[in-house]
Design a protein around this motif. Sequence first.
Motif, PDB file in Angstrom:
ATOM      1  N   ILE A 192       0.842  -1.128  -0.028  1.00  0.00           N
ATOM      2  CA  ILE A 192       0.254   0.150  -0.173  1.00  0.00           C
ATOM      3  C   ILE A 192       0.840   1.389   0.095  1.00  0.00           C
ATOM      4  N   ILE A 193       1.929   1.186   0.822  1.00  0.00           N
ATOM      5  CA  ILE A 193       2.714   2.507   1.114  1.00  0.00           C
ATOM      6  C   ILE A 193       3.305   2.672  -0.445  1.00  0.00           C
ATOM      7  N   TRP A 194       4.010   1.319  -0.939  1.00  0.00           N
ATOM      8  CA  TRP A 194       4.405   1.739  -2.357  1.00  0.00           C
ATOM      9  C   TRP A 194       3.401   2.351  -3.558  1.00  0.00           C
ATOM     10  N   LEU A 195       2.438   1.590  -3.408  1.00  0.00           N
ATOM     11  CA  LEU A 195       1.389   2.086  -4.475  1.00  0.00           C
ATOM     12  C   LEU A 195       0.848   3.401  -4.270  1.00  0.00           C
ATOM     13  N   PHE A 196       0.843   3.806  -2.897  1.00  0.00           N
ATOM     14  CA  PHE A 196       0.306   5.217  -2.865  1.00  0.00           C
ATOM     15  C   PHE A 196       1.323   6.112  -3.145  1.00  0.00           C
ATOM     16  N   ASP A 197       2.739   5.898  -2.877  1.00  0.00           N
ATOM     17  CA  ASP A 197       3.662   6.863  -3.337  1.00  0.00           C
ATOM     18  C   ASP A 197       3.669   6.920  -4.876  1.00  0.00           C
ATOM     19  N   ALA A 198       3.642   5.871  -5.373  1.00  0.00           N
ATOM     20  CA  ALA A 198       3.545   5.951  -7.047  1.00  0.00           C
ATOM     21  C   ALA A 198       2.483   6.543  -7.453  1.00  0.00           C
ATOM     22  N   VAL A 199       1.439   6.314  -6.951  1.00  0.00           N
ATOM     23  CA  VAL A 199       0.179   7.139  -7.449  1.00  0.00           C
ATOM     24  C   VAL A 199      -0.308   8.715  -7.186  1.00  0.00           C
ATOM     25  N   ALA A 200       0.227   8.966  -5.661  1.00  0.00           N
ATOM     26  CA  ALA A 200      -0.038  10.306  -5.101  1.00  0.00           C
ATOM     27  C   ALA A 200       1.154  10.990  -4.917  1.00  0.00           C
ATOM     28  N   LEU A 201       2.099  10.587  -4.210  1.00  0.00           N
ATOM     29  CA  LEU A 201       3.323  11.033  -3.749  1.00  0.00           C
ATOM     30  C   LEU A 201       4.427  11.504  -5.275  1.00  0.00           C
ATOM     31  N   ALA A 202       4.689  10.494  -5.772  1.00  0.00           N
ATOM     32  CA  ALA A 202       5.953  10.623  -6.813  1.00  0.00           C
ATOM     33  C   ALA A 202       5.654  11.618  -7.987  1.00  0.00           C
ATOM     34  N   PRO A 203       4.307  11.683  -8.368  1.00  0.00           N
ATOM     35  CA  PRO A 203       3.834  12.666  -9.450  1.00  0.00           C
ATOM     36  C   PRO A 203       4.196  14.041  -8.977  1.00  0.00           C
TER      37      PRO A 203
END
Length: 267
Positions: free
Chosen positions: A18-29
């Motif tokens: 979940i942390i990895w996915l949340f970062d990829a979808v919300a934080l990294a952009p």
Amino acid sequence: MNYDFAFFLFSGTVLTGIIWLFDAVALAPRRKINNPHEYSGESVHGGTSGSNDEPVIVEYAKSFFPVLLIVFLLRGFLVEPFRIPSGSMIPSLYIGDFILVNKFAYGVKVPVFNKVIYEVDKPERGDVAVFKYPRDPSVDYIKRVIGIPGDHIAYYNKVLYVNGKTVDRKRVGEYSGPGEFNPAQEYVENLLGIEHNILIIPGRPGLDAEYIVPEGHYFMMGDNRDNSNDSRYWGVVPEKHLVGKAFMIWMHWDSGIGFGRIGQSIE
């Protein structure tokens, strides 16, 4: 639900995913918008390119998630290691044996929830099976399957009967392997065509028992007949508590490595 190792492994896998996915979808952009030069590979004011602004927790999640996922899938669906903590299965298994258990032998199950999603096979008499102790499902037990659904099992005066027939056994001699017992006698028992070795301790009282095994349940006994807490004491094992079939000793460690036991199949 039992909060055992499988539960925590599952929780860790889900959390890091979940942390990895949340970062990829919300934080990294957002980081890419705020630091366009960094993500383009350009150096700004002497800085280096890379994800310097990536939170530490995200770095750990990216590192651990693939490892946890692989371990979870292997352990949950294919093979799980166990260590033998007691002498109840001597002479077949010794204290300190590290064994591998086939998790799909008795059906493919959803890990943690232990729900069968695909039927494969049923336990047979003579199988060495790992299961959840019926009185405390957080504890794993290992015994031999003696009775399957519909069997009439009786054990009187240290003699085993299955469906009214005496289970034949031949004396091997006095047991001389590891374990602290009174002088024990070793036998080869023929469980309706399945041969395995057992121990009988003449100087120790045996527990008599008689059961008709109900549908969806199994009668289990240890090979060390006078030193085993098994179905004679607490009853039969529900099918839903089965973990898998033990098939190999992959390592032995007691006071040192027992090289002679490594790779032995479990019969």
